[in-house]
Scaffold this active site. Structure first.
Site, mmCIF file in Angstrom:
data_model
loop_
_atom_site.group_PDB
_atom_site.id
_atom_site.type_symbol
_atom_site.label_atom_id
_atom_site.label_comp_id
_atom_site.label_asym_id
_atom_site.label_seq_id
_atom_site.Cartn_x
_atom_site.Cartn_y
_atom_site.Cartn_z
ATOM 1 N N GLN A 88 -8.448 3.763 -0.449
ATOM 2 C CA GLN A 88 -9.886 3.869 0.475
ATOM 3 C C GLN A 88 -10.056 4.960 1.063
ATOM 4 O O GLN A 88 -9.045 6.037 1.492
ATOM 5 C CB GLN A 88 -9.791 2.625 1.459
ATOM 6 C CG GLN A 88 -9.877 1.221 0.824
ATOM 7 C CD GLN A 88 -8.660 0.675 0.144
ATOM 8 O OE1 GLN A 88 -7.585 1.097 0.514
ATOM 9 N NE2 GLN A 88 -8.942 0.024 -1.011
ATOM 10 N N SER A 129 0.839 -1.173 0.003
ATOM 11 C CA SER A 129 -0.025 -0.001 0.097
ATOM 12 C C SER A 129 0.894 1.428 -0.130
ATOM 13 O O SER A 129 1.472 1.578 -0.867
ATOM 14 C CB SER A 129 -0.905 0.121 1.172
ATOM 15 O OG SER A 129 -1.936 1.020 1.035
ATOM 16 N N LYS A 134 -0.721 -4.212 -3.423
ATOM 17 C CA LYS A 134 -1.870 -3.505 -2.973
ATOM 18 C C LYS A 134 -2.106 -2.003 -3.627
ATOM 19 O O LYS A 134 -1.335 -1.245 -3.462
ATOM 20 C CB LYS A 134 -2.332 -3.352 -1.620
ATOM 21 C CG LYS A 134 -3.561 -2.667 -1.297
ATOM 22 C CD LYS A 134 -3.981 -2.351 0.173
ATOM 23 C CE LYS A 134 -4.920 -1.696 0.470
ATOM 24 N NZ LYS A 134 -4.912 -0.221 0.207
#
Length: 462
Positions: free
Chosen positions: A321, A292, A317
């Site tokens: 979000q 991420s 990833k």
């Protein structure tokens, strides 16, 4: 007629076999739906249950169940509805310390997977690894659980224990008994290592990380370091804006840090806004637990600042979000976009390959041994094999490596116990197991082959 009787017989047999009993009242009418209102079926179902369900129903449970079902239908492991308690737990993980085992997890196809254990956490010390699949928590299966549901089971008060059964690819099922502790807010650790090289480890990207990072850089510069290693291994990510701000310190002004692509194909391109503040030779360490926001920073420094990446392929990833809170303190976390590397690559489920590949020694990946178990002569288990491998890694060369606790293994265990001033009984139980793990962890830190390769890579530019 014969065929009809046969069909009825088969249907009746199937229902009996399945153990299902029906007492249906024939429906007298069909509920009409309003084609202009996509929620008319939902509203009708809600009203139907409120009026006709045989027991009292709680309105709040019906509504929350509908919201959860709506979000789960996206089949996105990173989108989830969080009730009040779950939302509080999520907020603590981002902004402050919390009590638990210290591991980032995700849901994937109904399974709960370890993304990365946090540095210095009980999860790391116990030996949990990225990609471990959690099967059970305290004998309760977590198959089909959301991330927040699994977190609520795993977390608990400091000093309490939790038992995890995990499946490790290529190894099989392993048992971990972990004592929960306070997971600290600190996310950046710095030190000066050999030849005046500064090393900064970033364990995750939380609200305080960019400030901690700036201070660490300032401290190292005051010590006149000649080069810098940024360690993003086992970093599960966190806040994207912190990764952008920290990357801006290294990326030349006007160069891409990342791109964010929305469902209508429009993009936001984030560019470095400041002149690069660090001109020291730099190398970045990555591994399978780098995910991420950690991957955002690694890609930005590599593609836009020419900084080499050393280690192993990252987690992969590549989505962004957002969390929307409600007045009752519940919230929805949902995926809003893809993020792309500076050159437009989507690394989701693929990861980022290192510039220079480097792996840790094989003994760094040995499975965990539960200190509560007693291994003795005559046993033949994967844990016996792990213990034998540990003894070999610690210099006991004559030990068997076949997973069978033979007479020779007993002899070497007794020698190990004598060397460590432990009770000499030839069995591997609590005290012996803990000492084995402690010494192995120390050896891994002393023989960090990935860090050695990063230093070697960095020295080429000094």
């Amino acid at each position: 007629m014969k065929n009809s009787k046969l069909l009825i017989s088969i249907l009746v047999t199937a229902i009996i076999t399945a153990g299902i009993t029906y007492n249906l009242v024939s429906p007298k009418e069909v509920t009409l739906l309003n084609e202009e209102d996509p929620f008319s079926k939902l509203k009708s179902t809600y009203n139907l249950l409120q009026k006709n369900y045989y027991q009292d129903v709680e309105t709040e449970k019906l509504v929350e169940g509908a919201i959860k079902g709506m979000v789960e239908s996206l089949e996105d492991p990173y989108s989830v509805y969080m009730d009040i308690e779950e939302a509080k737990s999520f907020s603590e993980n981002i902004s402050s310390s919390f009590e638990g085992i210290g591991a980032e997890i995700q849901e994937n196809d109904g399974s709960i997977i370890i993304v990365s254990p946090i540095k210095g956490s009980p999860a790391e010390e116990a030996g949990l690894k990225p990609k471990d699949v959690i099967q059970k928590v305290d004998d309760k299966s977590v198959e089909g659980f959301s991330v927040t549901e699994a977190v609520m089971l795993i977390r608990g008060e400091k000093g309490s224990t939790v038992n995890l059964v995990v499946e490790r690819p290529g190894v099989g099922n392993l048992n971990f008994t972990i004592t929960r502790d306070t997971i600290p807010i600190e996310t950046v650790y710095s030190e000066v290592i050999e030849d005046q090289i500064g090393k900064i480890q970033i364990t995750k990207f939380s609200e305080s990380t960019s400030e901690e990072f700036a201070k660490a850089l300032s401290d190292l510069q005051e010590q006149n370091v000649k080069g810098l290693i940024i360690d993003l291994r086992q970093n599960p990510g966190g806040l994207m804006d912190k990764a952008i701000a920290m990357s801006d310190i290294f990326v030349p002004k006007g160069e891409n840090i990342l791109q964010v692509e929305y469902n209508n194909k429009t993009k936001d391109v984030y560019k470095a806004e400041n002149d690069a503040m660090i001109d020291l030779p730099t190398t970045v360490l990555i591994d399978g637990g780098t995910a991420s926001a950690g991957e955002i920073m690694a890609a930005a420094l590599n593609q836009s600042a020419g900084i080499p990446l050393v280690g192993e392929k990252t987690f992969g990833k590549g989505t962004v979000q957002s969390a929307k809170g409600f007045e009752d303190n519940s919230s929805v976390k949902y995926t809003t976009a893809k993020w792309l590397t500076p050159d437009g690559t989507w690394i989701h489920d693929k990861g980022i390959e290192p510039t220079v590949k480097a792996a840790l020694p094989d003994y760094a990946n040995l499975p965990y041994i539960n200190p509560d178990n007693v291994l003795k002569q005559g046993d033949s288990t994967p844990e016996v094999n792990a213990a034998q491998q540990m003894l070999k890694a610690l210099g006991y060369d004559g030990v068997s490596l076949n997973g069978y606790f033979d007479e020779n293994t007993t002899k070497i265990v007794k020698q190990f116990q004598q060397d460590q001033a432990l009770e000499v009984d030839g069995k591997i139980s609590e005290g012996t197991t803990i000492k084995l793990i402690e010494l192995l962890q120390s050896k891994i830190k002393e023989n960090d082959t990935q860090l050695d390769k990063a230093i070697e890579t960095l020295k080429k530019d000094l």
